[in-house]
Design a protein around this motif. Sequence first.
Motif, PDB file in Angstrom:
ATOM      1  N   LEU A  95       0.828  -1.206   0.000  1.00 37.92           N
ATOM      2  CA  LEU A  95       0.000   0.000   0.000  1.00 37.92           C
ATOM      3  C   LEU A  95       0.865   1.261   0.000  1.00 37.92           C
ATOM      4  CD1 LEU A  95      -2.794  -1.058   2.536  1.00 37.92           C
ATOM      5  CD2 LEU A  95      -2.911  -1.020   0.032  1.00 37.92           C
ATOM      6  N   PHE A  96       1.973   1.209   0.728  1.00 41.37           N
ATOM      7  CA  PHE A  96       2.869   2.365   0.760  1.00 41.37           C
ATOM      8  C   PHE A  96       3.468   2.636  -0.619  1.00 41.37           C
ATOM      9  CE2 PHE A  96       7.268   3.888   1.201  1.00 41.37           C
ATOM     10  CZ  PHE A  96       7.028   5.125   1.787  1.00 41.37           C
ATOM     11  N   LEU A 101       4.221   5.606  -5.418  1.00 44.73           N
ATOM     12  CA  LEU A 101       4.583   5.431  -6.834  1.00 44.73           C
ATOM     13  C   LEU A 101       3.368   4.936  -7.608  1.00 44.73           C
ATOM     14  CD1 LEU A 101       8.025   3.631  -6.322  1.00 44.73           C
ATOM     15  CD2 LEU A 101       7.662   6.066  -6.825  1.00 44.73           C
ATOM     16  N   PRO A 102       2.379   5.763  -7.800  1.00 48.66           N
ATOM     17  CA  PRO A 102       1.175   5.312  -8.521  1.00 48.66           C
ATOM     18  C   PRO A 102       1.499   4.995  -9.975  1.00 48.66           C
ATOM     19  CG  PRO A 102       1.137   7.692  -8.230  1.00 48.66           C
ATOM     20  CD  PRO A 102       2.306   7.182  -7.431  1.00 48.66           C
ATOM     21  N   PRO A 103       0.844   4.008 -10.544  1.00 52.43           N
ATOM     22  CA  PRO A 103       1.112   3.660 -11.951  1.00 52.43           C
ATOM     23  C   PRO A 103       0.629   4.759 -12.891  1.00 52.43           C
ATOM     24  CG  PRO A 103      -0.785   2.451 -11.121  1.00 52.43           C
ATOM     25  CD  PRO A 103      -0.197   3.160  -9.936  1.00 52.43           C
ATOM     26  N   GLU A 104       1.355   4.871 -13.979  1.00 50.24           N
ATOM     27  CA  GLU A 104       0.990   5.878 -14.981  1.00 50.24           C
ATOM     28  C   GLU A 104      -0.235   5.420 -15.757  1.00 50.24           C
ATOM     29  OE1 GLU A 104       2.888   8.094 -18.933  1.00 50.24           O
ATOM     30  OE2 GLU A 104       4.046   6.638 -17.754  1.00 50.24           O
ATOM     31  N   MET A 105      -1.225   6.286 -15.859  1.00 48.48           N
ATOM     32  CA  MET A 105      -2.460   5.954 -16.562  1.00 48.48           C
ATOM     33  C   MET A 105      -2.345   6.410 -18.011  1.00 48.48           C
ATOM     34  SD  MET A 105      -4.157   4.402 -14.305  1.00 48.48           S
ATOM     35  CE  MET A 105      -5.722   4.269 -15.143  1.00 48.48           C
ATOM     36  N   PRO A 106      -2.347   5.490 -18.970  1.00 48.66           N
ATOM     37  CA  PRO A 106      -2.255   5.889 -20.395  1.00 48.66           C
ATOM     38  C   PRO A 106      -3.576   6.468 -20.876  1.00 48.66           C
ATOM     39  CG  PRO A 106      -2.522   3.521 -20.205  1.00 48.66           C
ATOM     40  CD  PRO A 106      -2.377   4.039 -18.804  1.00 48.66           C
ATOM     41  N   ASN A 107      -3.588   6.842 -22.130  1.00 45.66           N
ATOM     42  CA  ASN A 107      -4.806   7.376 -22.726  1.00 45.66           C
ATOM     43  C   ASN A 107      -5.886   6.305 -22.789  1.00 45.66           C
ATOM     44  OD1 ASN A 107      -3.505   9.850 -23.166  1.00 45.66           O
ATOM     45  ND2 ASN A 107      -2.721   9.159 -25.166  1.00 45.66           N
TER      46      ASN A 107
END
Length: 257
Positions: A95-96, A101-107
């Motif tokens: 969870l930390f 480091l949230p994942p990158e959200m693509p288009n």
Amino acid sequence: MSDNDTNDDEVRTDGSGGGGIVAPDDETPTWSERKQRSQGLSRLTYEYFERARREDQDLRQQSDYVERDVLAFPAWPHEMIRNLALTSFFVGMILFLSATLPPEMPNPANSAVTPAIILPDWYLYWSFGLLKLGPLNPNLAILGGAKLMADRTYGVLANVVVVGFVAIVPFINKGSARRPVEQPFWAAVGMAGVIFSLTIAALSIKNLIPMDSHLLFDLTFLVPIVAGTITYAVLKTMREGYMFDLNRRYYRLRPPK
């Protein structure tokens, strides 16, 4: 009998004395008794490993083999508390990391455009690769050069065969071996299967691999055979060497036949 002998023969409930005598389950401290101790989880964990170590040491001195049917702490609450603490730690770390480091959200996907390359999730690449075994689908002369079944059906059948083989292996190999060196053949089969899952997964994404497709197809089946052969040869050599005899004495976990 002296006082020292009396103290040595006294049954200890924490596995830390008494000449290795282990108390039966009905004499193990209750949950309320352990809850009153101020040491907490650290003391409980220490007692668990210390008791297991003493039991293992005593059994090794008393016999030629070690049975794993030894006394231990009850699953509830002792084992559950330890496992819950470890699980909570790792879940907290996940969870930390997900928060920092949230994942990158693509288009967002465009339903009106078909992607150039359509692939399943990475853990299903091996199954997707089995659908591409069309070159192995033979052309039968008796049918005028036509194939008995479509390539897609042939790939589905290959999935059934592979999954069925993996499912039936535990019923075929009923040996009592606990280490790969004791059964080199089945260890080699397992290694070949693992390598094949990787090579067939690479075949499923052959459009992304800078290699000739025909060479990649050949390596898909050649590399697992080579890996299995090397594994069998290495383990077979270890059976005749000093390391096998040493480990066999150390890991003797079952009575001799």
